[in-house]
Design a protein around this motif. Structure first.
Motif, PDB file in Angstrom:
ATOM      1  N   GLU A 143       0.874  -1.170   0.000  1.00  0.00           N
ATOM      2  CA  GLU A 143       0.000   0.000   0.000  1.00  0.00           C
ATOM      3  C   GLU A 143       0.911   1.220   0.000  1.00  0.00           C
ATOM      4  O   GLU A 143       1.740   1.373   0.898  1.00  0.00           O
ATOM      5  N   VAL A 144       0.774   2.053  -1.011  1.00  0.00           N
ATOM      6  CA  VAL A 144       1.702   3.182  -1.148  1.00  0.00           C
ATOM      7  C   VAL A 144       0.969   4.497  -1.330  1.00  0.00           C
ATOM      8  O   VAL A 144      -0.125   4.548  -1.863  1.00  0.00           O
ATOM      9  N   GLY A 145       1.616   5.540  -0.865  1.00  0.00           N
ATOM     10  CA  GLY A 145       1.232   6.904  -1.165  1.00  0.00           C
ATOM     11  C   GLY A 145       2.259   7.430  -2.151  1.00  0.00           C
ATOM     12  O   GLY A 145       3.024   6.646  -2.742  1.00  0.00           O
ATOM     13  N   PRO A 146       2.361   8.734  -2.315  1.00  0.00           N
ATOM     14  CA  PRO A 146       3.307   9.292  -3.285  1.00  0.00           C
ATOM     15  C   PRO A 146       4.769   8.960  -2.991  1.00  0.00           C
ATOM     16  O   PRO A 146       5.528   8.632  -3.908  1.00  0.00           O
ATOM     17  N   VAL A 147       5.173   9.005  -1.726  1.00  0.00           N
ATOM     18  CA  VAL A 147       6.569   8.714  -1.393  1.00  0.00           C
ATOM     19  C   VAL A 147       6.863   7.227  -1.582  1.00  0.00           C
ATOM     20  O   VAL A 147       7.891   6.859  -2.150  1.00  0.00           O
ATOM     21  N   GLY A 148       5.951   6.366  -1.123  1.00  0.00           N
ATOM     22  CA  GLY A 148       6.136   4.927  -1.296  1.00  0.00           C
ATOM     23  C   GLY A 148       6.208   4.528  -2.758  1.00  0.00           C
ATOM     24  O   GLY A 148       7.026   3.696  -3.151  1.00  0.00           O
ATOM     25  N   ALA A 149       5.354   5.141  -3.570  1.00  0.00           N
ATOM     26  CA  ALA A 149       5.373   4.847  -5.012  1.00  0.00           C
ATOM     27  C   ALA A 149       6.715   5.248  -5.614  1.00  0.00           C
ATOM     28  O   ALA A 149       7.294   4.503  -6.415  1.00  0.00           O
TER      29      ALA A 149
END
Length: 132
Positions: free
Chosen positions: A56-62
């Motif tokens: 599960e990612v947000g902008p930083v994880g992506a």
């Protein structure tokens, strides 16, 4: 206070990565750290999730997952490396594993053991507790 006790209850990659970074820096500085992965915080450690890279990612994880120019190890590698150099212990929540019908074999091999909440609180009693 003699170290940190981090409760990881989030499945978001950026938060799990942040916990591994904080715990790694503390352990490398010879500061004892106990990490307790509970509830949804266990999900990123599932073998299938790590192998597939479907976090599960947000902008930083992506950005972390797509960046080839970044020399940042994934949280699983970071925990494993930190455990070799400093006082870091990582525990999986027994209750969460029971609820999901899983055991330690279902997760990447970074956990020292599984514990219930009372066992973790016993280990955390002299530490600064951080909830993520």
């Amino acid at each position: 206070m003699t170290g940190y006790a981090i409760v990881l209850a989030s499945r978001k990659l950026s938060r799990v990565q942040a916990v591994s970074t904080i715990a790694s820096v503390a352990a490398a500085s010879d500061v004892p750290v106990e990490v307790f992965a509970t509830m949804e915080g266990l999900l990123p450690f599932e073998r299938e999730t790590v192998e597939s890279g479907e976090f599960e990612v947000g902008p930083v994880g992506a950005r972390m997952l797509e960046a080839e120019d970044m020399d940042v190890p994934l949280f699983t590698e970071q925990f494993a490396q930190a455990k070799e150099i400093g006082p870091l212990r990582l525990y999986a929540c027994e209750m969460a594993m029971d609820l999901m019908g899983q055991d330690l074999d279902d997760y990447v091999d970074v956990f020292d053991d599984s514990l219930g909440v009372s066992g973790f609180l016993n280990r955390a009693q002299d530490k600064q507790v951080v909830f993520v």
